[in-house]
Every structure is written in C-alpha cells, then in structure tokens.
Design an enzyme around this catalytic site. Sequence first.
Site, PDB file in Angstrom:
ATOM      1  N   HIS A  72       0.850  -1.206   0.000  1.00  0.00           N
ATOM      2  CA  HIS A  72       0.000   0.000   0.000  1.00  0.00           C
ATOM      3  C   HIS A  72       0.876   1.244   0.000  1.00  0.00           C
ATOM      4  O   HIS A  72       1.880   1.282   0.693  1.00  0.00           O
ATOM      5  CB  HIS A  72      -0.856   0.054   1.267  1.00  0.00           C
ATOM      6  CG  HIS A  72      -1.950  -0.931   1.257  1.00  0.00           C
ATOM      7  ND1 HIS A  72      -3.189  -0.655   0.745  1.00  0.00           N
ATOM      8  CD2 HIS A  72      -1.988  -2.208   1.671  1.00  0.00           C
ATOM      9  CE1 HIS A  72      -3.944  -1.709   0.850  1.00  0.00           C
ATOM     10  NE2 HIS A  72      -3.236  -2.678   1.396  1.00  0.00           N
ATOM     11  N   TYR A 200      -9.317   5.144   7.644  1.00  0.00           N
ATOM     12  CA  TYR A 200      -9.648   5.580   9.000  1.00  0.00           C
ATOM     13  C   TYR A 200     -10.815   6.559   8.911  1.00  0.00           C
ATOM     14  O   TYR A 200     -10.759   7.504   8.112  1.00  0.00           O
ATOM     15  CB  TYR A 200      -8.460   6.293   9.629  1.00  0.00           C
ATOM     16  CG  TYR A 200      -7.243   5.408   9.873  1.00  0.00           C
ATOM     17  CD1 TYR A 200      -7.006   4.849  11.121  1.00  0.00           C
ATOM     18  CD2 TYR A 200      -6.323   5.141   8.856  1.00  0.00           C
ATOM     19  CE1 TYR A 200      -5.895   4.044  11.369  1.00  0.00           C
ATOM     20  CE2 TYR A 200      -5.213   4.332   9.082  1.00  0.00           C
ATOM     21  CZ  TYR A 200      -5.013   3.793  10.342  1.00  0.00           C
ATOM     22  OH  TYR A 200      -3.907   3.001  10.566  1.00  0.00           O
ATOM     23  N   PRO A 292      -3.832   1.162  18.837  1.00  0.00           N
ATOM     24  CA  PRO A 292      -3.598   0.637  17.487  1.00  0.00           C
ATOM     25  C   PRO A 292      -3.810   1.657  16.363  1.00  0.00           C
ATOM     26  O   PRO A 292      -3.523   1.348  15.209  1.00  0.00           O
ATOM     27  CB  PRO A 292      -4.598  -0.524  17.376  1.00  0.00           C
ATOM     28  CG  PRO A 292      -5.606  -0.297  18.439  1.00  0.00           C
ATOM     29  CD  PRO A 292      -4.942   0.475  19.514  1.00  0.00           C
ATOM     30  N   LYS A 296       1.351   0.761  14.968  1.00  0.00           N
ATOM     31  CA  LYS A 296       2.782   0.815  15.282  1.00  0.00           C
ATOM     32  C   LYS A 296       3.284  -0.309  16.195  1.00  0.00           C
ATOM     33  O   LYS A 296       4.493  -0.568  16.257  1.00  0.00           O
ATOM     34  CB  LYS A 296       3.107   2.163  15.954  1.00  0.00           C
ATOM     35  CG  LYS A 296       3.024   3.341  15.021  1.00  0.00           C
ATOM     36  CD  LYS A 296       4.293   3.469  14.214  1.00  0.00           C
ATOM     37  CE  LYS A 296       4.159   4.393  13.042  1.00  0.00           C
ATOM     38  NZ  LYS A 296       3.891   3.731  11.771  1.00  0.00           N
ATOM     39  N   TYR A 384       3.295   8.831  10.120  1.00  0.00           N
ATOM     40  CA  TYR A 384       2.665   7.513   9.954  1.00  0.00           C
ATOM     41  C   TYR A 384       3.687   6.488   9.446  1.00  0.00           C
ATOM     42  O   TYR A 384       3.618   5.316   9.804  1.00  0.00           O
ATOM     43  CB  TYR A 384       1.480   7.643   8.995  1.00  0.00           C
ATOM     44  CG  TYR A 384       0.572   6.415   8.942  1.00  0.00           C
ATOM     45  CD1 TYR A 384      -0.284   6.109   9.992  1.00  0.00           C
ATOM     46  CD2 TYR A 384       0.575   5.583   7.837  1.00  0.00           C
ATOM     47  CE1 TYR A 384      -1.116   4.995   9.948  1.00  0.00           C
ATOM     48  CE2 TYR A 384      -0.254   4.464   7.775  1.00  0.00           C
ATOM     49  CZ  TYR A 384      -1.091   4.177   8.842  1.00  0.00           C
ATOM     50  OH  TYR A 384      -1.907   3.071   8.788  1.00  0.00           O
TER      51      TYR A 384
HETATM   52  P1  RFL Z   1       3.075 -10.363  22.302  1.00  0.00           P
HETATM   53  O1  RFL Z   1       2.621 -10.591  20.914  1.00  0.00           O
HETATM   54  O2  RFL Z   1       2.072 -10.020  23.329  1.00  0.00           O
HETATM   55  O3  RFL Z   1       3.875 -11.673  22.747  1.00  0.00           O
HETATM   56  C1  RFL Z   1       4.286 -11.874  24.089  1.00  0.00           C
HETATM   57  C2  RFL Z   1       4.383 -13.361  24.333  1.00  0.00           C
HETATM   58  O4  RFL Z   1       4.834 -13.595  25.671  1.00  0.00           O
HETATM   59  C3  RFL Z   1       4.073 -14.636  26.247  1.00  0.00           C
HETATM   60  N1  RFL Z   1       4.114 -14.495  27.728  1.00  0.00           N
HETATM   61  C4  RFL Z   1       4.873 -15.257  28.535  1.00  0.00           C
HETATM   62  N2  RFL Z   1       5.710 -16.268  28.268  1.00  0.00           N
HETATM   63  C5  RFL Z   1       6.329 -16.847  29.324  1.00  0.00           C
HETATM   64  N3  RFL Z   1       6.135 -16.477  30.610  1.00  0.00           N
HETATM   65  C6  RFL Z   1       5.301 -15.458  30.918  1.00  0.00           C
HETATM   66  N4  RFL Z   1       5.129 -15.084  32.184  1.00  0.00           N
HETATM   67  C7  RFL Z   1       4.628 -14.802  29.846  1.00  0.00           C
HETATM   68  N5  RFL Z   1       3.756 -13.776  29.777  1.00  0.00           N
HETATM   69  C8  RFL Z   1       3.454 -13.610  28.503  1.00  0.00           C
HETATM   70  C9  RFL Z   1       2.689 -14.445  25.664  1.00  0.00           C
HETATM   71  O5  RFL Z   1       1.912 -15.640  25.724  1.00  0.00           O
HETATM   72  C10 RFL Z   1       3.023 -14.046  24.218  1.00  0.00           C
HETATM   73  O6  RFL Z   1       3.118 -15.160  23.365  1.00  0.00           O
HETATM   74  O7  RFL Z   1       4.188  -9.223  22.363  1.00  0.00           O
HETATM   75  P2  RFL Z   1       5.347  -8.813  21.294  1.00  0.00           P
HETATM   76  O8  RFL Z   1       6.077 -10.021  20.801  1.00  0.00           O
HETATM   77  O9  RFL Z   1       6.078  -7.701  21.928  1.00  0.00           O
HETATM   78  O10 RFL Z   1       4.521  -8.267  19.998  1.00  0.00           O
HETATM   79  C11 RFL Z   1       3.773  -7.084  20.086  1.00  0.00           C
HETATM   80  C12 RFL Z   1       2.583  -7.140  19.141  1.00  0.00           C
HETATM   81  O11 RFL Z   1       1.877  -8.345  19.366  1.00  0.00           O
HETATM   82  C13 RFL Z   1       1.641  -5.943  19.309  1.00  0.00           C
HETATM   83  O12 RFL Z   1       2.376  -4.766  19.516  1.00  0.00           O
HETATM   84  C14 RFL Z   1       0.722  -5.717  18.080  1.00  0.00           C
HETATM   85  O13 RFL Z   1      -0.152  -6.789  17.914  1.00  0.00           O
HETATM   86  C15 RFL Z   1      -0.059  -4.421  18.243  1.00  0.00           C
HETATM   87  N6  RFL Z   1      -1.031  -4.196  17.164  1.00  0.00           N
HETATM   88  C16 RFL Z   1      -0.641  -3.679  15.945  1.00  0.00           C
HETATM   89  N7  RFL Z   1       0.665  -3.421  15.702  1.00  0.00           N
HETATM   90  C17 RFL Z   1       1.070  -2.980  14.465  1.00  0.00           C
HETATM   91  O14 RFL Z   1       2.261  -2.732  14.279  1.00  0.00           O
HETATM   92  N8  RFL Z   1       0.186  -2.798  13.432  1.00  0.00           N
HETATM   93  C18 RFL Z   1      -1.140  -3.041  13.582  1.00  0.00           C
HETATM   94  O15 RFL Z   1      -1.885  -2.930  12.609  1.00  0.00           O
HETATM   95  C19 RFL Z   1      -1.606  -3.468  14.889  1.00  0.00           C
HETATM   96  N9  RFL Z   1      -2.902  -3.724  15.093  1.00  0.00           N
HETATM   97  C20 RFL Z   1      -2.389  -4.495  17.371  1.00  0.00           C
HETATM   98  C21 RFL Z   1      -3.306  -4.244  16.317  1.00  0.00           C
HETATM   99  C22 RFL Z   1      -2.834  -5.053  18.581  1.00  0.00           C
HETATM  100  C23 RFL Z   1      -4.175  -5.343  18.749  1.00  0.00           C
HETATM  101  N10 RFL Z   1      -4.548  -5.951  19.997  1.00  0.00           N
HETATM  102  C24 RFL Z   1      -5.537  -6.916  20.153  1.00  0.00           C
HETATM  103  C25 RFL Z   1      -3.768  -5.721  21.194  1.00  0.00           C
HETATM  104  C26 RFL Z   1      -4.638  -4.518  16.476  1.00  0.00           C
HETATM  105  C27 RFL Z   1      -5.093  -5.043  17.697  1.00  0.00           C
HETATM  106  C28 RFL Z   1      -6.568  -5.303  17.817  1.00  0.00           C
HETATM  107  C1  PHB Z   2      -5.310  -3.994  11.135  1.00  0.00           C
HETATM  108  O1  PHB Z   2      -5.314  -4.291   9.934  1.00  0.00           O
HETATM  109  O2  PHB Z   2      -5.558  -4.832  12.020  1.00  0.00           O
HETATM  110  C2  PHB Z   2      -4.996  -2.590  11.518  1.00  0.00           C
HETATM  111  C3  PHB Z   2      -4.729  -1.645  10.524  1.00  0.00           C
HETATM  112  C4  PHB Z   2      -4.424  -0.336  10.889  1.00  0.00           C
HETATM  113  C5  PHB Z   2      -4.388  -0.005  12.228  1.00  0.00           C
HETATM  114  C6  PHB Z   2      -4.636  -0.948  13.212  1.00  0.00           C
HETATM  115  C7  PHB Z   2      -4.950  -2.264  12.864  1.00  0.00           C
HETATM  116  O3  PHB Z   2      -4.107   1.279  12.575  1.00  0.00           O
END
Ligand code: RFL
Ligand code: PHB
Length: 389
Positions: A72, A200, A292, A296, A384
């Site tokens: 994109h 958005y 989110p 980032k 962004y």
């Molecule tokens: P994670 O993915 O939470 O992984 C951490 C891991 O540690 C384990 N854990 C343990 N293991 C051993 N002992 C313990 N005591 C433990 N406690 C926890 C957990 O089970 C897990 O497997 O963290 P990490 O690796 O730092 O990754 C971060 C990302 O997952 C997170 O920042 C993103 O998902 C955020 N996010 C988005 N980021 C983007 O860059 N672009 C996006 O479009 C975006 N959209 C989103 C998002 C996060 C969302 N949610 C639900 C929080 C959209 C959503 C809805």
């Molecule tokens: C997603 O595709 O899950 C998504 C895209 C943009 C955002 C957050 C989540 O800012």
Amino acid sequence: MHTQVAIIGAGPAGLLLAEILHHHGVHSVVLERQPRAHVLGRIRAGVLEQTTVDVLRAHGLAGRLDREGHPHDGMKIVWAGRSSYFIDVHQHQGKRFVAYGQTQIQEDLFAAADRRGAQVLHGVEDVQLQDIDGATPRVVFRHEGQPRQLACDFIAGCDGFHGVSRRAMPPQVLQEFEKVYPFGWLGVLSQTPPLPDITYANHPRGFALASMRNPMLSRYYVQVTLDARLEDWPDERFWDELKARFPPDMAEAIVTGPSIESSIAPLRSYVAEPMRHGRLFLAGDAAHIVPPTGAKGLNLAVSDVHYLGRALGAFYREGSSGLIDSYSATALRRVWHAVRTSWYLTNLLHRFPGASAFDQRAQEYELDYISASPAAQRALAEQYAGLDL
Ligand code: RFL
Ligand code: PHB
C-alpha cells in the site's frame, strides 16, 4: 540448561530476536507460557512498515510475505460524510506499507525456528528472573510439572504487556508513563473482499477503520465504550454501525458476511523506561503499548529486537558493550516517536466522551486543514511512516 540469551515470550518480538541472534551465531532458548496453537490463533496487527519488511527480508523471513503481502502507498482518512483524502506515504516518504497478518508472521517465524531446530519451550509456568544485576542471571520456571532452571548471560523480556519481565526491574529504576483512553476497539475478521485502501473514519458516532489481510479477508474495527461486551455485538449490529460511520459510497462498497473472529481491546499508551537493567532487556509490548490507531505496536517490537539483536551480536563477536549500553536510548527514541504519533492520531480520529462542541469543531477543522494542506499531509505521512532505523 544453559544458553547465551534466555528469551521470555514467543510472540513476534521473542521469535524474531531468536532468529536475529542465530544469524549472529548467538544461542538462545525461548520460553513461552502458551501452547503454540494459542499463539498462532491470536488475531492482531496487519500493517507492516517498510522498515519491518526490510528487517524480515534481511533475515530471510519474508518469502511468503513478498508473495502474499499486499503493498500500500498510504492510508485514507474520511470524516463526517465528507470527501476522503489519501495520505500518500509513498509519494512523500518513498516508503510503502504491506498488509500482512501478524498471524502469518508468527507462522513464518515458527517455521524458521523449526527449520533450524531452535529450542522453543511451550507451556512454561511460574517464570521468575533471578540475579539480573549479577554476571550470571537465571530464569527459573516449571515445565511439564518439573522445576527447571535456565542459566544465561542475558535475559530478553519479550513477554508482552502482562508478562513478568518488566516487573523484575527494581521499582526505583523503572519509570512508567501511561495514558488510558476512555474507549476500546471492537475488531471483526470476515471472509469478504476488503475495501481497496486502509481507511480511517472520524464520525460523530465514533471512530471506524477498514483494513484487510488478503483479497478475501477483511478486518474492520469500530470504537466502542469501555463496558462493551462481545455478546451485545451480533454481526448485524456490527455491520450497521460500521456502515453508519463511513460516507455512503464507501458504506455501500463494504461487503458484509459472517464474522470469523471478533475481539474487544481497550486503548492505552504506555512506556517503561529504561528498557534495560543489568542483564535484562525489555523489547516489544513488554516495554511499551500504543493504541492501534497508528498501526505501530508490531513495528516497534521489530525495531526493538533489531537494535537488541545487533547489540548482542556485537557483544559476542567483538566483546564490545557500546551498543548494549545505548540500546535503551536508541530504542526509546523510535518508541516515543510512535507513541506520540499514535496518541496524536487517536485524539484526531476518535469521539471522546464528554467532548464539547468546541472540541468537536477543533477536531473537524484540523481534519479540514490536513485535507487542504500538502505540507500537513506530508507531515502526517512522515509520522505515519515511522522513523528510519
Ligand atoms: P506479544 O505478541 O504479546 O507476545 C508476548 C508473548 O509472551 C508470552 N508471555 C509469557 N511467556 C512466558 N512467561 C510469561 N510469564 C509470559 N507472559 C506472557 C505471551 O503468551 C506471548 O506469546 O508481544 P510482542 O512479541 O512484543 O509483539 C507485540 C505485538 O503483538 C503488538 O504490539 C501488536 O499486535 C499491536 N497491534 C498492531 N501493531 C502494528 O504494528 N500494526 C497493527 O496494525 C496493529 N494492530 C495491534 C493491532 C494489537 C491489537 N490488539 C488486540 C492488542 C490490532 C489489535 C486489535
Ligand atoms: C489492522 O489491519 O488490524 C490494523 C490496521 C491499521 C491499524 C490498526 C490495525 O491502525
């Protein structure tokens, strides 16, 4: 057990760090609380910055991403039924995004770990970090009912926001910065063709977002109140509310279908400083959370472990601790850039409870200003896109 780097957490941060360290000839063991199927079942991020793609490519982890990811040039903003505008990140910054699910990245990382016979222990319990201040730190835990101990040179806390690593930092060392927003996002995944652009929407009924995973998989979000419950949001209500927040032409173009996953996430900004104490390093969500809105979170997890992998690689190769000593400051500069951008976009695009008519007008005229000003669009594109590594 002994290893050079004990990694807590097999999310994107932990597994990618293990691959980067392997690339540098450094041995690691990953300890994960959840079974693999659980980690792979989490539906989260979907938008990757150019820097994230570059890091994955540099470690041979982007084969499927390059085949299946959807590039994109930028994102669209629409508001209150008025015409939309496109923030052209490629035109202003020369960078592209790729829509590719975090779920797929997790699969690719597990596949890489399997190929090289990496040690990833699932189902570990009662993880405790010991002697992080000394020369010989340890991780003690239970695995398959047995007490275990992992001796190491360094510990990488990649265990997400609710993990144990950050709590092992002495309270007098740890500084926390936090902002909790008075709403959440309800996200729905559906097997329907997505809108062409990541879009958005600012609307008096609340924020909405149209995103995608692949040509037959859409991801949509709507802003909901903090007390919202999934059972109160049957598919029909979700689609009606989503369409109500987009201009009529876009609402008409949204193809609805049964949801195959839905979840509610509260929005929060959080930073822990410093990201290193003694022989413990924090990376990814363990150290910081962004709402989110800026897409980032995952991208920051990748840049953190890029810096950390490079620092530990230099330590083992050359015996130099310069990059280890500067890890926290280097990572935090990029983190705060993203934290501020995500906070700004959250303020710009959401309907805050209790916002006055003045607040609402100010928000609308800021959107109007951005839509009319190439300079403002360029500035937004720069924010962004994220900082270079
Ligand atoms: P994670 O993915 O939470 O992984 C951490 C891991 O540690 C384990 N854990 C343990 N293991 C051993 N002992 C313990 N005591 C433990 N406690 C926890 C957990 O089970 C897990 O497997 O963290 P990490 O690796 O730092 O990754 C971060 C990302 O997952 C997170 O920042 C993103 O998902 C955020 N996010 C988005 N980021 C983007 O860059 N672009 C996006 O479009 C975006 N959209 C989103 C998002 C996060 C969302 N949610 C639900 C929080 C959209 C959503 C809805
Ligand atoms: C997603 O595709 O899950 C998504 C895209 C943009 C955002 C957050 C989540 O800012």
